[in-house]
Design a protein around this motif. Structure first.
Motif, PDB file in Angstrom:
ATOM      1  N   ASN A   7      29.643 -11.777  10.893  1.00  0.00           N
ATOM      2  CA  ASN A   7      29.577 -12.043  12.189  1.00  0.00           C
ATOM      3  C   ASN A   7      28.090 -11.698  12.756  1.00  0.00           C
ATOM      4  OD1 ASN A   7      29.651 -11.594  15.303  1.00  0.00           O
ATOM      5  ND2 ASN A   7      31.787 -12.328  14.909  1.00  0.00           N
ATOM      6  N   ILE A   8      27.386 -12.735  13.305  1.00  0.00           N
ATOM      7  CA  ILE A   8      25.843 -12.578  13.318  1.00  0.00           C
ATOM      8  C   ILE A   8      25.886 -11.416  14.581  1.00  0.00           C
ATOM      9  CG2 ILE A   8      23.742 -13.543  14.399  1.00  0.00           C
ATOM     10  CD1 ILE A   8      24.483 -15.972  12.429  1.00  0.00           C
ATOM     11  N   THR A   9      26.614 -11.595  15.666  1.00  0.00           N
ATOM     12  CA  THR A   9      26.398 -10.973  17.116  1.00  0.00           C
ATOM     13  C   THR A   9      26.799  -9.277  16.500  1.00  0.00           C
ATOM     14  OG1 THR A   9      27.121 -12.789  18.422  1.00  0.00           O
ATOM     15  CG2 THR A   9      27.205 -10.654  19.393  1.00  0.00           C
ATOM     16  N   LYS A  10      28.011  -9.113  15.958  1.00  0.00           N
ATOM     17  CA  LYS A  10      28.160  -7.954  15.733  1.00  0.00           C
ATOM     18  C   LYS A  10      27.360  -7.156  14.763  1.00  0.00           C
ATOM     19  CE  LYS A  10      32.562  -6.701  14.811  1.00  0.00           C
ATOM     20  NZ  LYS A  10      34.079  -6.560  14.475  1.00  0.00           N
ATOM     21  N   ARG A  11      26.753  -7.894  13.999  1.00  0.00           N
ATOM     22  CA  ARG A  11      25.763  -7.176  12.917  1.00  0.00           C
ATOM     23  C   ARG A  11      24.569  -6.953  13.682  1.00  0.00           C
ATOM     24  NH1 ARG A  11      27.077  -7.605   7.722  1.00  0.00           N
ATOM     25  NH2 ARG A  11      25.037  -6.806   7.062  1.00  0.00           N
ATOM     26  N   ARG A  12      24.301  -7.884  14.641  1.00  0.00           N
ATOM     27  CA  ARG A  12      23.003  -7.595  15.217  1.00  0.00           C
ATOM     28  C   ARG A  12      23.022  -6.363  16.346  1.00  0.00           C
ATOM     29  NH1 ARG A  12      21.269 -12.830  18.139  1.00  0.00           N
ATOM     30  NH2 ARG A  12      21.190 -13.541  16.147  1.00  0.00           N
ATOM     31  N   ASN A  13      24.304  -6.266  16.932  1.00  0.00           N
ATOM     32  CA  ASN A  13      24.604  -5.129  18.041  1.00  0.00           C
ATOM     33  C   ASN A  13      24.579  -3.845  17.040  1.00  0.00           C
ATOM     34  OD1 ASN A  13      24.649  -6.600  20.022  1.00  0.00           O
ATOM     35  ND2 ASN A  13      26.783  -7.051  19.990  1.00  0.00           N
ATOM     36  N   LYS A  14      25.484  -3.898  15.837  1.00  0.00           N
ATOM     37  CA  LYS A  14      25.338  -2.632  14.840  1.00  0.00           C
ATOM     38  C   LYS A  14      23.846  -2.173  14.694  1.00  0.00           C
ATOM     39  CE  LYS A  14      29.906  -1.907  14.623  1.00  0.00           C
ATOM     40  NZ  LYS A  14      30.416  -0.668  15.233  1.00  0.00           N
ATOM     41  N   HIS A  15      22.868  -3.048  14.413  1.00  0.00           N
ATOM     42  CA  HIS A  15      21.663  -2.810  13.869  1.00  0.00           C
ATOM     43  C   HIS A  15      20.631  -2.172  15.159  1.00  0.00           C
ATOM     44  CE1 HIS A  15      18.117  -4.103  11.201  1.00  0.00           C
ATOM     45  NE2 HIS A  15      18.129  -2.857  11.355  1.00  0.00           N
ATOM     46  N   LYS A  16      21.200  -2.972  16.331  1.00  0.00           N
ATOM     47  CA  LYS A  16      20.328  -2.105  17.723  1.00  0.00           C
ATOM     48  C   LYS A  16      20.811  -0.830  17.890  1.00  0.00           C
ATOM     49  CE  LYS A  16      21.389  -5.756  20.624  1.00  0.00           C
ATOM     50  NZ  LYS A  16      21.336  -6.475  21.618  1.00  0.00           N
ATOM     51  N   LYS A  17      22.149  -0.686  17.772  1.00  0.00           N
ATOM     52  CA  LYS A  17      22.535   0.637  17.999  1.00  0.00           C
ATOM     53  C   LYS A  17      21.928   1.786  17.013  1.00  0.00           C
ATOM     54  CE  LYS A  17      26.778   2.936  18.860  1.00  0.00           C
ATOM     55  NZ  LYS A  17      28.376   3.190  19.026  1.00  0.00           N
ATOM     56  N   ILE A  18      21.932   1.460  15.671  1.00  0.00           N
ATOM     57  CA  ILE A  18      21.589   2.310  14.926  1.00  0.00           C
ATOM     58  C   ILE A  18      20.056   2.780  15.064  1.00  0.00           C
ATOM     59  CG2 ILE A  18      20.647   2.505  12.362  1.00  0.00           C
ATOM     60  CD1 ILE A  18      23.063   0.841  11.641  1.00  0.00           C
ATOM     61  N   ILE A  19      19.170   1.619  15.420  1.00  0.00           N
ATOM     62  CA  ILE A  19      17.729   1.950  15.736  1.00  0.00           C
ATOM     63  C   ILE A  19      17.403   2.877  16.847  1.00  0.00           C
ATOM     64  CG2 ILE A  19      15.574   0.784  16.668  1.00  0.00           C
ATOM     65  CD1 ILE A  19      16.549  -1.676  15.059  1.00  0.00           C
ATOM     66  N   GLU A  20      18.376   2.657  18.011  1.00  0.00           N
ATOM     67  CA  GLU A  20      18.236   3.385  19.042  1.00  0.00           C
ATOM     68  C   GLU A  20      18.773   4.720  18.896  1.00  0.00           C
ATOM     69  OE1 GLU A  20      18.598   2.472  24.073  1.00  0.00           O
ATOM     70  OE2 GLU A  20      19.839   0.953  22.453  1.00  0.00           O
ATOM     71  N   VAL A  21      19.825   5.003  18.410  1.00  0.00           N
ATOM     72  CA  VAL A  21      20.379   6.361  17.978  1.00  0.00           C
ATOM     73  C   VAL A  21      19.479   7.085  17.346  1.00  0.00           C
ATOM     74  CG1 VAL A  21      22.245   7.524  16.886  1.00  0.00           C
ATOM     75  CG2 VAL A  21      22.769   5.679  18.270  1.00  0.00           C
ATOM     76  N   LEU A  22      18.944   6.639  16.170  1.00  0.00           N
ATOM     77  CA  LEU A  22      18.070   7.391  15.443  1.00  0.00           C
ATOM     78  C   LEU A  22      16.736   7.652  16.206  1.00  0.00           C
ATOM     79  CD1 LEU A  22      18.262   5.541  11.746  1.00  0.00           C
ATOM     80  CD2 LEU A  22      19.069   7.761  12.588  1.00  0.00           C
ATOM     81  N   LEU A  23      16.383   6.964  16.872  1.00  0.00           N
ATOM     82  CA  LEU A  23      15.129   7.357  17.600  1.00  0.00           C
ATOM     83  C   LEU A  23      15.336   8.151  18.769  1.00  0.00           C
ATOM     84  CD1 LEU A  23      13.478   3.775  18.215  1.00  0.00           C
ATOM     85  CD2 LEU A  23      12.421   5.553  16.896  1.00  0.00           C
ATOM     86  N   ASN A  24      16.533   8.235  19.438  1.00  0.00           N
ATOM     87  CA  ASN A  24      16.884   9.020  20.446  1.00  0.00           C
ATOM     88  C   ASN A  24      17.194  10.471  19.698  1.00  0.00           C
ATOM     89  OD1 ASN A  24      16.507   7.722  22.867  1.00  0.00           O
ATOM     90  ND2 ASN A  24      18.500   6.566  22.629  1.00  0.00           N
ATOM     91  N   GLU A  25      17.764  10.781  18.649  1.00  0.00           N
ATOM     92  CA  GLU A  25      18.316  11.777  18.047  1.00  0.00           C
ATOM     93  C   GLU A  25      17.011  12.273  17.529  1.00  0.00           C
ATOM     94  OE1 GLU A  25      21.246  10.733  15.194  1.00  0.00           O
ATOM     95  OE2 GLU A  25      22.810  10.933  16.691  1.00  0.00           O
ATOM     96  N   SER A  26      16.021  11.858  17.058  1.00  0.00           N
ATOM     97  CA  SER A  26      14.937  12.218  16.533  1.00  0.00           C
ATOM     98  C   SER A  26      14.028  12.864  17.659  1.00  0.00           C
ATOM     99  CB  SER A  26      14.218  11.282  15.818  1.00  0.00           C
ATOM    100  OG  SER A  26      13.439  10.340  16.891  1.00  0.00           O
ATOM    101  N   LYS A  27      14.148  12.752  18.759  1.00  0.00           N
ATOM    102  CA  LYS A  27      13.558  13.256  20.021  1.00  0.00           C
ATOM    103  C   LYS A  27      11.957  12.879  19.954  1.00  0.00           C
ATOM    104  CE  LYS A  27      16.806  16.991  20.689  1.00  0.00           C
ATOM    105  NZ  LYS A  27      17.499  16.166  21.626  1.00  0.00           N
ATOM    106  N   ILE A  28      11.654  11.840  19.228  1.00  0.00           N
ATOM    107  CA  ILE A  28      10.183  11.432  18.911  1.00  0.00           C
ATOM    108  C   ILE A  28       9.672  11.006  20.047  1.00  0.00           C
ATOM    109  CG2 ILE A  28      10.633   8.885  18.313  1.00  0.00           C
ATOM    110  CD1 ILE A  28       8.662   9.316  16.002  1.00  0.00           C
ATOM    111  N   LYS A  29      10.273  10.638  21.276  1.00  0.00           N
ATOM    112  CA  LYS A  29       9.675  10.184  22.432  1.00  0.00           C
ATOM    113  C   LYS A  29       8.685  11.085  22.933  1.00  0.00           C
ATOM    114  CE  LYS A  29      11.041   8.442  27.083  1.00  0.00           C
ATOM    115  NZ  LYS A  29      12.209   8.011  27.894  1.00  0.00           N
ATOM    116  N   LYS A  30       8.924  12.505  23.109  1.00  0.00           N
ATOM    117  CA  LYS A  30       8.258  13.319  23.653  1.00  0.00           C
ATOM    118  C   LYS A  30       6.942  13.558  22.752  1.00  0.00           C
ATOM    119  CE  LYS A  30       8.136  18.392  24.801  1.00  0.00           C
ATOM    120  NZ  LYS A  30       9.067  19.510  24.805  1.00  0.00           N
ATOM    121  N   GLU A  31       6.880  13.409  21.518  1.00  0.00           N
ATOM    122  CA  GLU A  31       5.984  13.560  20.562  1.00  0.00           C
ATOM    123  C   GLU A  31       4.893  12.220  20.945  1.00  0.00           C
ATOM    124  OE1 GLU A  31       6.923  14.392  16.297  1.00  0.00           O
ATOM    125  OE2 GLU A  31       8.598  15.316  17.077  1.00  0.00           O
ATOM    126  N   LEU A  32       5.454  11.144  20.919  1.00  0.00           N
ATOM    127  CA  LEU A  32       4.673  10.000  21.118  1.00  0.00           C
ATOM    128  C   LEU A  32       3.935   9.863  22.393  1.00  0.00           C
ATOM    129  CD1 LEU A  32       7.118   7.460  19.380  1.00  0.00           C
ATOM    130  CD2 LEU A  32       4.860   8.101  18.539  1.00  0.00           C
TER     131      LEU A  32
END
Length: 240
Positions: free
Chosen positions: A122-147
């Motif tokens: 299911n393309i929509t479900k796969r895309r949404n899962k992928h987006k969530k993984i990307i966003e969660v990992l970036l947020n959890e890493s707290k890399i925003k402050k470093e960047l």
């Protein structure tokens, strides 16, 4: 920056995102598709190529590894979310009972939609899962402050729909990338169009065996051609 699909005479295609830098490092990214998750990954690669702090570089590089080629992880997440066989059958029965006066065609369509929603592809479900993984990992890493300590990237791009999505906007805020959109239907304002023109002309003179060969040629030619196109006049004309 532009997302482009290059097609050679043998109908072999490759999806690309290219960034031509004025005062930074130009970047070419090979993408699987033109979907929002793939575009987010290409923006991460552009950011990665323009990071000065080694620790921040290593952190973002690790995140990129974790969000690339993760079909198996997405499969597991979808299976985990899907209904059990018993619950799925019960849901179909409820739907049939609730809509018992509908025509056979309408009932079949409702069943089809319920089945599609449970599929791994299911393309929509796969895309949404992928987006969530990307966003969660970036947020959890707290890399925003470093960047925030890195030089901001001003990314000039067209109005391709995924570029202006809320998801891409959130990712760019984390990456310290500002998006500047060109007017609609104005590819002539984007100097990287000339880079693609030169690359396509080069490819037309070659016999491309397969997709891997096409991508190998593009990766070799891009650094040469991107330096042939000057952005000086473009800056003088449009950045005032």
């Amino acid at each position: 920056m532009e997302h482009v699909k290059i097609v050679n005479g043998n109908k072999i295609t490759s999806n690309l995102v290219g960034g031509q830098a004025i005062n930074g490092n130009s970047v070419l990214c090979l993408t699987k598709s033109s979907t929002a998750p793939e575009i987010a990954i290409s923006f991460m690669e552009i950011r990665l190529s323009n990071i000065t702090n080694k620790s921040t570089y290593n952190k973002l590089d690790q995140i990129l590894d974790e969000v690339t080629d993760i079909d198996d992880i997405i499969n597991d997440l979808i299976i985990e979310d899907n209904l059990s066989t018993k619950d799925f059958i019960a849901k179909i029965k409820r739907s049939l009972k609730r809509n018992k006066n509908d025509s056979t065609e309408k009932l079949a369509d409702k069943i089809r939609k319920n089945c599609k929603n449970q599929l791994l592809n299911n393309i929509t479900k796969r895309r949404n899962k992928h987006k969530k993984i990307i966003e969660v990992l970036l947020n959890e890493s707290k890399i925003k402050k470093e960047l925030k300590s890195e030089k901001p990237i001003k990314l000039i791009l067209d109005n391709f729909k995924p570029h202006s999505s809320k998801f891409i906007s959130r990712i760019c805020k984390i990456l310290n990338i500002d998006l500047i959109f060109l007017p609609t239907r104005s590819p002539h304002l984007n100097p990287i169009e000339q880079v693609w023109r030169l690359i396509k002309a080069e490819i037309r003179m070659l016999y491309i065996q397969n997709q891997a060969h096409l991508e190998q040629v593009i990766m070799k030619v891009f650094p040469e051609k991107v330096n042939e196109i000057s952005t000086d006049k473009w800056v003088e004309s449009y950045i005032k």
